[in-house]
Design an enzyme around this catalytic site. Structure first.
Site: not given
Ligand code: GUN
Length: 279
Positions: A49, A93, A116
């Site tokens: 990211k 996350q 998200d």
């Molecule tokens: N953990 C696995 N995929 C994601 C996601 O798309 N967003 C977040 N915040 N955590 C994750």
């Protein structure tokens, strides 16, 4: 033989468009990414990211908190970032350690910064067609379909899996595109019968190679959201690719299908954040 829907190519297009928009419109945006603990998979995702932010030309702020962080401490950080005008997006996350209630954290993120798309207000807005952030993986699947020339309007779409971050928002997005939508899950009777009706079959159940050709109508478009590592260390999805590919008209591979789209759509959400904040 099915056409392969290439998520690497399409995600690169989406990221390049974001990069162009950031440059053309001189967009200044900052994404705050919070990781609690050091789950190795999360560390890889968070690293990707940050790299994507760098590529498209926006700032990222990384918060790496220890495993023993309390819920109060995390909520206080989220509140602080909610108030910070320099921050347009906040991403915590998942998964979080057991002492922290994930729902409480998601609900504390301001819906204006919820890149998200997990906040109940974002989910509700999607359901009634109001502006808001859309969960990245299902939004990425819509991009894959549209950019591969798959017609959605009027088609039978069957989604297998009803998770809050894929199955349910996927159903809302396909409805918005005028598909006829069925959502199946672990209690669905006659699953094969239902999935065999699909013109577009989207599978997000978390079971390696579960969907074989008996579940698929000849000529269907098959989208595989699963990702697993098999006994030999090879990646595979929820769909038995080798079995299904010969009868599908188009199919996403694993890896290189849906996976790369999630971060690309996160970048799109970050670029569009100011617009959503002002809507
Ligand atoms: N953990 C696995 N995929 C994601 C996601 O798309 N967003 C977040 N915040 N955590 C994750």
């Amino acid at each position: 033989m099915a056409k392969r829907i290439d998520g690497k190519v399409i995600s690169a297009q989406v990221k390049d468009e974001c990069r162009q928009r950031v440059a053309d419109e001189k967009i200044e945006a900052t994404l705050a990414v919070i990781q609690v603990g050091n789950d190795p998979a999360s560390t890889v995702y968070v690293g990707n990211k940050k790299k994507a932010c760098e590529y498209i030309g926006i700032q990222s702020l990384a918060y790496e908190l220890p495993e023993e962080t309390t819920e109060e401490e995390l909520l206080a950080l989220v509140e602080k970032l909610n108030q910070d005008d320099k921050v347009q997006g906040i991403l915590v996350q998942l998964p979080l350690p057991p002492q922290i209630n994930e729902n409480k954290v998601i609900e504390t993120i301001s819906p204006k910064k919820d890149v998200d798309g997990f906040h109940p207000q974002s989910v509700g807005a999607l359901s009634i067609g109001q502006p808001g952030f859309v969960s990245c993986t299902p939004a990425g699947i819509i991009e894959l379909l549209k950019r591969s020339g798959v017609e959605i309007d009027g088609k039978e779409c069957v989604i297998v899996g009803r998770s809050n971050i894929v199955g349910k928002p996927m159903a809302m997005l396909m409805l918005r595109e005028n598909a006829t939508v069925t959502v199946c899950h672990s209690h669905t009777a006659n699953l094969k019968e239902v999935t065999s009706r699909a013109d577009i079959l989207i599978v997000a159940i978390g079971r390696p190679k579960f969907i074989t050709r008996e579940y698929v109508k000849e000529g269907a478009v098959v989208i595989d959201v699963g990702i697993h590592r098999n006994e030999n260390g090879k990646l595979c999805g929820d769909v038995d690719f080798d079995d299904v590919e010969p009868i599908a008209s188009a199919i996403t591979p694993v890896p290189g299908g849906v996976g790369p789209m999630t971060i690309a759509m996160l970048m799109k959400n970050c670029v569009e954040a100011k617009g959503i904040q002002n809507s």
